[in-house]
Motif scaffolding. Structure first.
Motif, PDB file in Angstrom:
ATOM      1  N   GLY A  11       0.782  -1.233   0.000  1.00  0.00           N
ATOM      2  CA  GLY A  11       0.000   0.000   0.000  1.00  0.00           C
ATOM      3  C   GLY A  11       0.813   1.282   0.000  1.00  0.00           C
ATOM      4  O   GLY A  11       0.248   2.368   0.012  1.00  0.00           O
ATOM      5  N   THR A  12       2.137   1.165  -0.026  1.00  0.00           N
ATOM      6  CA  THR A  12       2.976   2.367  -0.036  1.00  0.00           C
ATOM      7  C   THR A  12       2.733   3.197  -1.291  1.00  0.00           C
ATOM      8  O   THR A  12       2.692   4.421  -1.239  1.00  0.00           O
ATOM      9  CB  THR A  12       4.465   1.988   0.067  1.00  0.00           C
ATOM     10  OG1 THR A  12       4.673   1.266   1.279  1.00  0.00           O
ATOM     11  CG2 THR A  12       5.361   3.213   0.034  1.00  0.00           C
ATOM     12  N   TYR A  13       2.567   2.521  -2.409  1.00  0.00           N
ATOM     13  CA  TYR A  13       2.384   3.205  -3.685  1.00  0.00           C
ATOM     14  C   TYR A  13       1.099   2.742  -4.360  1.00  0.00           C
ATOM     15  O   TYR A  13       0.860   1.550  -4.497  1.00  0.00           O
ATOM     16  CB  TYR A  13       3.571   2.923  -4.620  1.00  0.00           C
ATOM     17  CG  TYR A  13       4.883   3.414  -4.074  1.00  0.00           C
ATOM     18  CD1 TYR A  13       5.155   4.775  -3.993  1.00  0.00           C
ATOM     19  CD2 TYR A  13       5.848   2.521  -3.630  1.00  0.00           C
ATOM     20  CE1 TYR A  13       6.356   5.229  -3.474  1.00  0.00           C
ATOM     21  CE2 TYR A  13       7.053   2.964  -3.125  1.00  0.00           C
ATOM     22  CZ  TYR A  13       7.305   4.322  -3.043  1.00  0.00           C
ATOM     23  OH  TYR A  13       8.494   4.775  -2.533  1.00  0.00           O
ATOM     24  N   THR A  14       0.308   3.701  -4.792  1.00  0.00           N
ATOM     25  CA  THR A  14      -0.862   3.400  -5.607  1.00  0.00           C
ATOM     26  C   THR A  14      -0.390   3.147  -7.037  1.00  0.00           C
ATOM     27  O   THR A  14       0.744   3.509  -7.389  1.00  0.00           O
ATOM     28  CB  THR A  14      -1.845   4.585  -5.615  1.00  0.00           C
ATOM     29  OG1 THR A  14      -1.196   5.701  -6.261  1.00  0.00           O
ATOM     30  CG2 THR A  14      -2.298   4.973  -4.205  1.00  0.00           C
ATOM     31  N   PRO A  15      -1.227   2.559  -7.885  1.00  0.00           N
ATOM     32  CA  PRO A  15      -0.801   2.392  -9.287  1.00  0.00           C
ATOM     33  C   PRO A  15      -0.363   3.705  -9.950  1.00  0.00           C
ATOM     34  O   PRO A  15       0.686   3.714 -10.627  1.00  0.00           O
ATOM     35  CB  PRO A  15      -2.020   1.764  -9.952  1.00  0.00           C
ATOM     36  CG  PRO A  15      -2.631   0.944  -8.850  1.00  0.00           C
ATOM     37  CD  PRO A  15      -2.471   1.818  -7.612  1.00  0.00           C
ATOM     38  N   LYS A  18       3.125   4.504  -8.661  1.00  0.00           N
ATOM     39  CA  LYS A  18       4.114   3.613  -9.263  1.00  0.00           C
ATOM     40  C   LYS A  18       4.444   4.083 -10.677  1.00  0.00           C
ATOM     41  O   LYS A  18       5.620   4.123 -11.075  1.00  0.00           O
ATOM     42  CB  LYS A  18       3.602   2.171  -9.303  1.00  0.00           C
ATOM     43  CG  LYS A  18       3.529   1.498  -7.956  1.00  0.00           C
ATOM     44  CD  LYS A  18       2.957   0.098  -8.095  1.00  0.00           C
ATOM     45  CE  LYS A  18       2.811  -0.595  -6.763  1.00  0.00           C
ATOM     46  NZ  LYS A  18       2.245  -1.946  -6.886  1.00  0.00           N
ATOM     47  N   LYS A  19       3.431   4.430 -11.426  1.00  0.00           N
ATOM     48  CA  LYS A  19       3.635   4.907 -12.800  1.00  0.00           C
ATOM     49  C   LYS A  19       4.494   6.172 -12.800  1.00  0.00           C
ATOM     50  O   LYS A  19       5.424   6.300 -13.612  1.00  0.00           O
ATOM     51  CB  LYS A  19       2.275   5.166 -13.465  1.00  0.00           C
ATOM     52  CG  LYS A  19       2.345   5.824 -14.818  1.00  0.00           C
ATOM     53  CD  LYS A  19       2.797   4.867 -15.899  1.00  0.00           C
ATOM     54  CE  LYS A  19       2.585   5.463 -17.273  1.00  0.00           C
ATOM     55  NZ  LYS A  19       3.828   5.704 -17.983  1.00  0.00           N
ATOM     56  N   GLN A  20       4.204   7.101 -11.886  1.00  0.00           N
ATOM     57  CA  GLN A  20       4.973   8.349 -11.828  1.00  0.00           C
ATOM     58  C   GLN A  20       6.433   8.078 -11.478  1.00  0.00           C
ATOM     59  O   GLN A  20       7.337   8.643 -12.093  1.00  0.00           O
ATOM     60  CB  GLN A  20       4.365   9.326 -10.823  1.00  0.00           C
ATOM     61  CG  GLN A  20       5.062  10.675 -10.789  1.00  0.00           C
ATOM     62  CD  GLN A  20       5.000  11.388 -12.120  1.00  0.00           C
ATOM     63  OE1 GLN A  20       3.910  11.671 -12.614  1.00  0.00           O
ATOM     64  NE2 GLN A  20       6.149  11.676 -12.725  1.00  0.00           N
ATOM     65  N   VAL A  41      11.541  -1.316 -14.124  1.00  0.00           N
ATOM     66  CA  VAL A  41      11.267  -1.009 -12.719  1.00  0.00           C
ATOM     67  C   VAL A  41      10.303  -2.066 -12.187  1.00  0.00           C
ATOM     68  O   VAL A  41       9.226  -2.268 -12.757  1.00  0.00           O
ATOM     69  CB  VAL A  41      10.650   0.400 -12.563  1.00  0.00           C
ATOM     70  CG1 VAL A  41      10.373   0.703 -11.094  1.00  0.00           C
ATOM     71  CG2 VAL A  41      11.553   1.470 -13.186  1.00  0.00           C
ATOM     72  N   LEU A  42      10.710  -2.734 -11.122  1.00  0.00           N
ATOM     73  CA  LEU A  42       9.886  -3.767 -10.504  1.00  0.00           C
ATOM     74  C   LEU A  42       9.556  -3.349  -9.073  1.00  0.00           C
ATOM     75  O   LEU A  42      10.457  -3.033  -8.297  1.00  0.00           O
ATOM     76  CB  LEU A  42      10.625  -5.104 -10.485  1.00  0.00           C
ATOM     77  CG  LEU A  42      11.093  -5.633 -11.843  1.00  0.00           C
ATOM     78  CD1 LEU A  42      11.958  -6.870 -11.653  1.00  0.00           C
ATOM     79  CD2 LEU A  42       9.912  -5.931 -12.738  1.00  0.00           C
ATOM     80  N   PHE A  43       8.277  -3.371  -8.734  1.00  0.00           N
ATOM     81  CA  PHE A  43       7.829  -3.052  -7.382  1.00  0.00           C
ATOM     82  C   PHE A  43       7.560  -4.361  -6.647  1.00  0.00           C
ATOM     83  O   PHE A  43       6.844  -5.231  -7.155  1.00  0.00           O
ATOM     84  CB  PHE A  43       6.562  -2.193  -7.433  1.00  0.00           C
ATOM     85  CG  PHE A  43       6.808  -0.802  -7.940  1.00  0.00           C
ATOM     86  CD1 PHE A  43       7.105   0.235  -7.070  1.00  0.00           C
ATOM     87  CD2 PHE A  43       6.756  -0.536  -9.299  1.00  0.00           C
ATOM     88  CE1 PHE A  43       7.344   1.507  -7.543  1.00  0.00           C
ATOM     89  CE2 PHE A  43       6.990   0.749  -9.789  1.00  0.00           C
ATOM     90  CZ  PHE A  43       7.277   1.779  -8.900  1.00  0.00           C
ATOM     91  N   LEU A  89      15.992  12.242  -7.194  1.00  0.00           N
ATOM     92  CA  LEU A  89      14.840  11.672  -7.897  1.00  0.00           C
ATOM     93  C   LEU A  89      13.917  10.946  -6.924  1.00  0.00           C
ATOM     94  O   LEU A  89      12.693  11.041  -7.016  1.00  0.00           O
ATOM     95  CB  LEU A  89      15.340  10.713  -8.975  1.00  0.00           C
ATOM     96  CG  LEU A  89      14.290   9.994  -9.804  1.00  0.00           C
ATOM     97  CD1 LEU A  89      14.787   9.800 -11.221  1.00  0.00           C
ATOM     98  CD2 LEU A  89      13.883   8.681  -9.205  1.00  0.00           C
ATOM     99  N   LEU A  90      14.493  10.221  -5.976  1.00  0.00           N
ATOM    100  CA  LEU A  90      13.707   9.405  -5.050  1.00  0.00           C
ATOM    101  C   LEU A  90      13.039  10.203  -3.941  1.00  0.00           C
ATOM    102  O   LEU A  90      12.002   9.781  -3.417  1.00  0.00           O
ATOM    103  CB  LEU A  90      14.600   8.319  -4.426  1.00  0.00           C
ATOM    104  CG  LEU A  90      15.010   7.214  -5.371  1.00  0.00           C
ATOM    105  CD1 LEU A  90      16.108   6.364  -4.741  1.00  0.00           C
ATOM    106  CD2 LEU A  90      13.802   6.365  -5.752  1.00  0.00           C
TER     107      LEU A  90
END
Length: 140
Positions: A11-15, A18-20, A41-43, A89-90
């Motif tokens: 739940g840290t990142y929504t779709p 993740k895309k952004q 990029v792999l989540f 960037l991060l």
């Protein structure tokens, strides 16, 4: 190819987030002429009871492993600038959101890399530029 493994709590990142993040990562590399399809990029969602930092379960940490294959550098200043560019960037995706973030970069030997059975062309060659324009591997 830069291959990014992003390990994070569920739940840290929504779709869209993740895309952004994937777009931001891809943009960093394409500014230097790499073909977009080189960037992967792999989540990986990791439950807090499987994510430990300092021996403690950690519900708000992001750990990133970056594998650089297409480009390497031994120049200390370039390595520092690369590290700082990745941190910048991060930050909006991690630190600025209150997440603990750690990353490291590995450099995989280029001669151990293939895409669709083709050894990638030399860096900044006409063949690599052609790959970038077409956004796919093409025999050369």
């Amino acid at each position: 190819m830069p291959l990014w493994h992003i390990y994070h709590p569920p739940g840290t990142y929504t779709p869209p987030q993740k895309k952004q993040l994937a777009d931001d990562i891809t943009g960093l590399y394409t500014r230097f002429g790499l073909p977009k399809f080189y960037v992967v990029v792999l989540f990986h969602e990791i439950d807090a009871d499987s994510f430990y930092v300092g021996g403690e379960p950690t519900p708000d940490a992001v750990r990133i492993v970056v594998e650089h294959i297409a480009r390497h550098t031994s120049d200390p200043d370039m390595r520092r600038r690369t590290r700082e560019a990745l941190a910048a960037l991060l930050a909006p995706h991690t630190k600025d959101r209150g997440l603990y973030c750690e990353f490291h970069i590995d450099e995989t030997p280029q001669d151990l890399w293939m895409i669709d059975g083709i050894a990638p062309p030399p860096p900044q060659s006409e063949a690599e530029q052609h790959w970038a324009r077409e956004n796919r591997p093409i025999p050369y």
